[in-house]
Design a protein around this motif. Structure first.
Motif, PDB file in Angstrom:
ATOM      1  N   ALA A  66       1.098  -1.734   0.132  1.00  0.00           N
ATOM      2  CA  ALA A  66      -0.006   0.138   0.077  1.00  0.00           C
ATOM      3  C   ALA A  66       0.941   1.620   0.321  1.00  0.00           C
ATOM      4  O   ALA A  66       0.964   2.299  -0.781  1.00  0.00           O
ATOM      5  CB  ALA A  66      -1.068  -0.041   1.653  1.00  0.00           C
ATOM      6  N   LEU A  67       1.594   0.973   0.664  1.00  0.00           N
ATOM      7  CA  LEU A  67       2.326   2.448   1.249  1.00  0.00           C
ATOM      8  C   LEU A  67       3.522   2.630  -0.743  1.00  0.00           C
ATOM      9  O   LEU A  67       3.203   4.057  -0.851  1.00  0.00           O
ATOM     10  CB  LEU A  67       3.724   2.057   1.708  1.00  0.00           C
ATOM     11  CG  LEU A  67       5.309   3.243   1.858  1.00  0.00           C
ATOM     12  CD1 LEU A  67       3.966   4.600   2.116  1.00  0.00           C
ATOM     13  CD2 LEU A  67       5.691   2.798   3.299  1.00  0.00           C
ATOM     14  N   ALA A  68       4.627   1.406  -1.140  1.00  0.00           N
ATOM     15  CA  ALA A  68       4.670   1.446  -2.203  1.00  0.00           C
ATOM     16  C   ALA A  68       3.477   2.135  -3.445  1.00  0.00           C
ATOM     17  O   ALA A  68       4.002   2.965  -4.218  1.00  0.00           O
ATOM     18  CB  ALA A  68       5.270   0.364  -2.507  1.00  0.00           C
ATOM     19  N   PHE A  69       2.919   1.376  -3.681  1.00  0.00           N
ATOM     20  CA  PHE A  69       1.768   1.881  -3.972  1.00  0.00           C
ATOM     21  C   PHE A  69       1.473   3.064  -4.312  1.00  0.00           C
ATOM     22  O   PHE A  69       1.109   3.803  -5.487  1.00  0.00           O
ATOM     23  CB  PHE A  69       0.393   1.009  -4.413  1.00  0.00           C
ATOM     24  CG  PHE A  69      -0.801   2.093  -5.130  1.00  0.00           C
ATOM     25  CD1 PHE A  69      -0.658   1.274  -6.421  1.00  0.00           C
ATOM     26  CD2 PHE A  69      -1.821   2.416  -4.559  1.00  0.00           C
ATOM     27  CE1 PHE A  69      -1.784   1.630  -7.199  1.00  0.00           C
ATOM     28  CE2 PHE A  69      -3.199   3.349  -5.206  1.00  0.00           C
ATOM     29  CZ  PHE A  69      -2.868   2.777  -6.202  1.00  0.00           C
ATOM     30  N   LEU A  70       0.847   3.794  -2.903  1.00  0.00           N
ATOM     31  CA  LEU A  70       0.527   5.157  -2.370  1.00  0.00           C
ATOM     32  C   LEU A  70       2.334   6.318  -3.284  1.00  0.00           C
ATOM     33  O   LEU A  70       2.241   7.564  -3.893  1.00  0.00           O
ATOM     34  CB  LEU A  70       0.439   6.005  -1.507  1.00  0.00           C
ATOM     35  CG  LEU A  70       0.025   7.494  -1.229  1.00  0.00           C
ATOM     36  CD1 LEU A  70      -1.153   7.403  -2.298  1.00  0.00           C
ATOM     37  CD2 LEU A  70      -0.631   8.113   0.121  1.00  0.00           C
ATOM     38  N   MET A  71       3.055   5.616  -2.866  1.00  0.00           N
ATOM     39  CA  MET A  71       4.660   6.586  -3.626  1.00  0.00           C
ATOM     40  C   MET A  71       4.493   6.729  -4.843  1.00  0.00           C
ATOM     41  O   MET A  71       4.850   7.941  -5.354  1.00  0.00           O
ATOM     42  CB  MET A  71       5.519   6.158  -2.856  1.00  0.00           C
ATOM     43  CG  MET A  71       5.793   6.090  -1.093  1.00  0.00           C
ATOM     44  SD  MET A  71       6.927   5.342  -0.401  1.00  0.00           S
ATOM     45  CE  MET A  71       8.662   5.747  -1.312  1.00  0.00           C
ATOM     46  N   VAL A  72       4.136   5.434  -5.640  1.00  0.00           N
ATOM     47  CA  VAL A  72       4.806   5.112  -7.008  1.00  0.00           C
ATOM     48  C   VAL A  72       4.153   6.763  -7.260  1.00  0.00           C
ATOM     49  O   VAL A  72       4.009   7.060  -8.018  1.00  0.00           O
ATOM     50  CB  VAL A  72       4.368   4.306  -7.293  1.00  0.00           C
ATOM     51  CG1 VAL A  72       4.587   4.412  -9.195  1.00  0.00           C
ATOM     52  CG2 VAL A  72       5.277   3.385  -7.179  1.00  0.00           C
ATOM     53  N   VAL A  73       1.849   6.491  -7.290  1.00  0.00           N
ATOM     54  CA  VAL A  73       1.875   7.350  -8.319  1.00  0.00           C
ATOM     55  C   VAL A  73       1.845   7.969  -7.617  1.00  0.00           C
ATOM     56  O   VAL A  73       1.415   9.638  -8.860  1.00  0.00           O
ATOM     57  CB  VAL A  73      -0.529   6.393  -7.838  1.00  0.00           C
ATOM     58  CG1 VAL A  73      -0.448   5.718  -8.081  1.00  0.00           C
ATOM     59  CG2 VAL A  73      -0.061   7.173  -5.504  1.00  0.00           C
ATOM     60  N   ALA A  74       2.300   8.648  -6.679  1.00  0.00           N
ATOM     61  CA  ALA A  74       2.162  10.334  -6.499  1.00  0.00           C
ATOM     62  C   ALA A  74       4.057  11.243  -7.493  1.00  0.00           C
ATOM     63  O   ALA A  74       3.583  12.088  -6.887  1.00  0.00           O
ATOM     64  CB  ALA A  74       2.500  10.453  -4.912  1.00  0.00           C
ATOM     65  N   TYR A  75       4.618  10.172  -7.333  1.00  0.00           N
ATOM     66  CA  TYR A  75       5.608  10.769  -7.669  1.00  0.00           C
ATOM     67  C   TYR A  75       5.370  10.568  -9.419  1.00  0.00           C
ATOM     68  O   TYR A  75       5.879  11.637  -9.561  1.00  0.00           O
ATOM     69  CB  TYR A  75       6.629   9.610  -7.503  1.00  0.00           C
ATOM     70  CG  TYR A  75       7.958   9.846  -8.466  1.00  0.00           C
ATOM     71  CD1 TYR A  75       9.020  10.697  -7.923  1.00  0.00           C
ATOM     72  CD2 TYR A  75       8.664   8.805  -9.340  1.00  0.00           C
ATOM     73  CE1 TYR A  75      10.070  11.018  -8.102  1.00  0.00           C
ATOM     74  CE2 TYR A  75       9.281   9.570 -10.397  1.00  0.00           C
ATOM     75  CZ  TYR A  75      10.511  10.244  -9.657  1.00  0.00           C
ATOM     76  OH  TYR A  75      12.032  11.027 -10.001  1.00  0.00           O
ATOM     77  N   ARG A  76       4.430  10.069  -9.855  1.00  0.00           N
ATOM     78  CA  ARG A  76       3.912   9.854 -11.124  1.00  0.00           C
ATOM     79  C   ARG A  76       2.504  10.674 -11.781  1.00  0.00           C
ATOM     80  O   ARG A  76       2.523  11.032 -12.468  1.00  0.00           O
ATOM     81  CB  ARG A  76       3.553   8.302 -11.821  1.00  0.00           C
ATOM     82  CG  ARG A  76       4.622   7.630 -11.482  1.00  0.00           C
ATOM     83  CD  ARG A  76       3.957   6.237 -11.963  1.00  0.00           C
ATOM     84  NE  ARG A  76       3.548   6.108 -14.361  1.00  0.00           N
ATOM     85  CZ  ARG A  76       5.025   6.238 -14.692  1.00  0.00           C
ATOM     86  NH1 ARG A  76       5.649   5.879 -14.044  1.00  0.00           N
ATOM     87  NH2 ARG A  76       4.567   6.188 -15.877  1.00  0.00           N
ATOM     88  N   GLY A  77       2.758  11.584 -10.568  1.00  0.00           N
ATOM     89  CA  GLY A  77       1.513  12.699 -10.274  1.00  0.00           C
ATOM     90  C   GLY A  77       0.524  12.803 -10.266  1.00  0.00           C
ATOM     91  O   GLY A  77      -0.194  13.795 -11.052  1.00  0.00           O
ATOM     92  N   TYR A  78      -0.251  11.739  -9.966  1.00  0.00           N
ATOM     93  CA  TYR A  78      -1.520  11.568 -10.101  1.00  0.00           C
ATOM     94  C   TYR A  78      -1.929  11.920  -8.793  1.00  0.00           C
ATOM     95  O   TYR A  78      -1.682  11.885  -7.857  1.00  0.00           O
ATOM     96  CB  TYR A  78      -2.172  10.109 -10.490  1.00  0.00           C
ATOM     97  CG  TYR A  78      -2.013   9.220 -11.346  1.00  0.00           C
ATOM     98  CD1 TYR A  78      -2.266   9.156 -12.723  1.00  0.00           C
ATOM     99  CD2 TYR A  78      -0.732   8.369 -11.932  1.00  0.00           C
ATOM    100  CE1 TYR A  78      -2.552   8.724 -13.717  1.00  0.00           C
ATOM    101  CE2 TYR A  78      -0.433   7.800 -12.616  1.00  0.00           C
ATOM    102  CZ  TYR A  78      -1.433   8.016 -14.170  1.00  0.00           C
ATOM    103  OH  TYR A  78      -0.889   7.343 -15.058  1.00  0.00           O
ATOM    104  N   SER A  79      -3.646  12.184  -8.667  1.00  0.00           N
ATOM    105  CA  SER A  79      -3.927  12.867  -7.035  1.00  0.00           C
ATOM    106  C   SER A  79      -3.941  12.106  -6.302  1.00  0.00           C
ATOM    107  O   SER A  79      -4.298  10.681  -6.251  1.00  0.00           O
ATOM    108  CB  SER A  79      -5.321  13.139  -7.644  1.00  0.00           C
ATOM    109  OG  SER A  79      -6.453  13.966  -6.139  1.00  0.00           O
ATOM    110  N   VAL A  80      -3.723  12.441  -5.059  1.00  0.00           N
ATOM    111  CA  VAL A  80      -2.781  11.196  -4.330  1.00  0.00           C
ATOM    112  C   VAL A  80      -4.792  11.394  -3.344  1.00  0.00           C
ATOM    113  O   VAL A  80      -5.546  11.025  -2.269  1.00  0.00           O
ATOM    114  CB  VAL A  80      -2.161  12.041  -3.062  1.00  0.00           C
ATOM    115  CG1 VAL A  80      -2.378  11.673  -1.321  1.00  0.00           C
ATOM    116  CG2 VAL A  80      -0.660  11.988  -3.832  1.00  0.00           C
ATOM    117  N   ILE A  81      -5.148  12.885  -3.425  1.00  0.00           N
ATOM    118  CA  ILE A  81      -6.784  12.941  -2.924  1.00  0.00           C
ATOM    119  C   ILE A  81      -7.943  12.253  -3.530  1.00  0.00           C
ATOM    120  O   ILE A  81      -8.500  11.244  -3.029  1.00  0.00           O
ATOM    121  CB  ILE A  81      -7.089  14.001  -3.543  1.00  0.00           C
ATOM    122  CG1 ILE A  81      -6.498  15.545  -2.968  1.00  0.00           C
ATOM    123  CG2 ILE A  81      -9.114  14.506  -3.522  1.00  0.00           C
ATOM    124  CD1 ILE A  81      -7.528  16.496  -3.345  1.00  0.00           C
TER     125      ILE A  81
END
Length: 467
Positions: free
Chosen positions: A9-24
């Motif tokens: 879960a942590l890795a997934f959120l870090m990857v999507v945040a790094y790639r510019g997807y909305s954390v919201i």
């Protein structure tokens, strides 16, 4: 298996945040995905009862700060005060030390008690001006602001009023001035090494022929000041000073005026339940809100004409920025709360507790939990609540003063907390109009330096016994 779920879960959120997807959007997806693989029956209860509860609770407390901070920063920009401050800073520090100027301004504000998020809003307009004038790549602004606001004045320097330096006092019976020598040494280490890194990055960009960037392709660029005459630097910096001073004054006045608790009846008709508030828990928030209102009012008085001409559009942009920044951070807060409630998180906490050296144990535990939750204060609170008594017992067995335990815990909380999913990092990038791909590399370098500083002061303590 439970540990892998948390890490995934942590890795997934870090990857999507790094790639510019909305954390919201993806913070609840990551959190509920972890719950789904742990216990599917808990998805709905955890989403409503924990994720949304924590998210909304964060917004209830901090959205006014985000909003007022965004408006304050926008007024600093459109009033032309940012340009005046930039010009004065260049004269004072030197044109070749633009980065140092921004770091020092951020440090002054945060050590004066201004919220880290507020500093981002307030400093960015004239950081952009200063970097543009000196043709320094805009992508280095987040790393520079992070060094000044998110590091040594947040939790290293003794006496800093930031929450990361206050939380340990309740667990160790210390004060915010705990371990002054170690804190000062750690702060100097971070400043010197951090500035050396940023200057190295600036020189490398200059050799490669890279400038500030094309304003036509950059986002959230402060509008150029339309007037030809600059305000006095003393006048321009006055609102910033008023925010810092007012924050300190209001913090004391709120506690003295309201006492430990306050209650009122929300209705004059019927049998309404009294609303009771524990004042110490909200005093700092009330003080910051009042201080920002003082700052906003001072700008309106000192620069009415340029502000009035652009206030409608500027305030709309400020509100939009505040909504985005606060929702990003609130989603992260909800994510951390859910992850901390899963069995896999307990596995991580127990594994970290096996480190033998008490100070290293505490440092690694706190910074790891701060990194997992994406929050310095959140990770610190979870670590001390769960293992504070163990930390104290181990320290007493090795005759380690509680002041040292305080300083190590405080500094460790601001170490690996600034991973890609951290709310302050997301806010910083959103305000500056940059992406993780463009600017996170330098933020991470500052994160590593900050983490190394914790182990540096541990080594200094064991070598010298200084506190």
């Amino acid at each position: 298996m439970s540990l892998l779920i948390v890490l995934a879960a942590l890795a997934f959120l870090m990857v999507v945040a790094y790639r510019g997807y909305s954390v919201i959007l993806f913070a609840p997806v990551a959190a509920m995905g972890a719950v789904l693989f742990t216990d599917p029956s808990l998805v709905a209860p955890m989403f409503t009862g924990l994720f949304m509860e924590k998210m909304v609770g964060f917004l209830k407390l901090y959205f006014p700060v985000f909003l007022l901070g965004a408006v304050f920063g926008k007024l600093i920009e459109i009033s032309g005060f940012s340009r005046s401050i930039v010009a004065a800073t260049i004269r004072l520090v030197g044109a070749g030390r633009a980065m140092l100027s921004i770091v020092l301004v951020c440090a002054l504000l945060t050590y004066g008690g201004v919220s880290l998020f507020v500093v981002v809003f307030a400093v960015y307009p004239f950081a952009a001006e200063l970097f543009r004038q000196n043709d320094i790549p805009k992508r280095l602004i987040p790393g520079t602001i992070a060094l000044g606001a998110f590091t040594f004045t947040m939790d290293a320097l003794p006496g800093t009023p930031q929450i990361q330096n206050i939380i340990p006092t309740g667990f160790f019976g210390t004060t915010s001035w705990a371990a002054p020598w170690l804190g000062t040494i750690g702060g100097v280490f971070i400043l010197v090494v951090g500035m050396a890194y940023l200057e190295w990055r600036r020189r490398a960009a200059h050799r490669a022929g890279e400038g500030y960037g094309d304003p036509a392709t950059l986002l959230n660029e402060p509008a150029p000041f339309p007037g030809g005459r600059l305000a006095s630097p003393l006048l321009a910096i006055l609102p910033l000073l008023l925010v810092g001073i007012s924050n300190l004054v209001f913090t004391r006045l709120v506690l003295q005026g309201y006492g430990p608790s306050h209650e009122f009846i929300p209705s004059a008709i019927g049998n309404a339940v009294p609303v009771v508030q524990e004042v110490p828990k909200v005093a700092a928030i009330w003080a910051v809100q009042g201080a920002l209102l003082v700052g906003i009012g001072s700008i309106l008085v000192l620069a009415w004409k340029p502000v009035a001409a652009s206030f409608a559009e500027g305030s709309r942009n400020a509100v939009g920025g505040a909504l985005l920044a606060s929702m990003n951070t609130a989603s992260e807060y909800g994510f951390g709360a859910v992850i901390a409630a899963l069995p896999g998180f307990l596995v991580v906490a127990n594994a970290l507790g096996a480190i033998p050296n008490p100070l290293v144990n505490q440092a690694v535990t706190v910074t790891a939990l701060a990194g997992i939750t994406g929050s310095a204060s959140g990770g610190l609170s979870i670590a001390l609540a769960a293992m504070g008594e163990t930390f104290i017992a181990n320290a007493q067995a090795y005759a380690i003063p509680m002041d040292v335990l305080h300083r190590v815990a405080s500094m460790a909380s601001g170490g690996m907390d600034t991973l890609p999913h951290n709310g302050a990092v997301i806010t910083l990038l959103a305000v500056t109009g940059l992406t993780h791909r463009q600017a996170y590399k330098d933020i991470f370098a500052i994160t590593v330096i900050k983490t190394l500083a914790v182990f540096f002061i541990i080594a200094v303590f064991y070598a010298t016994g200084w506190v």
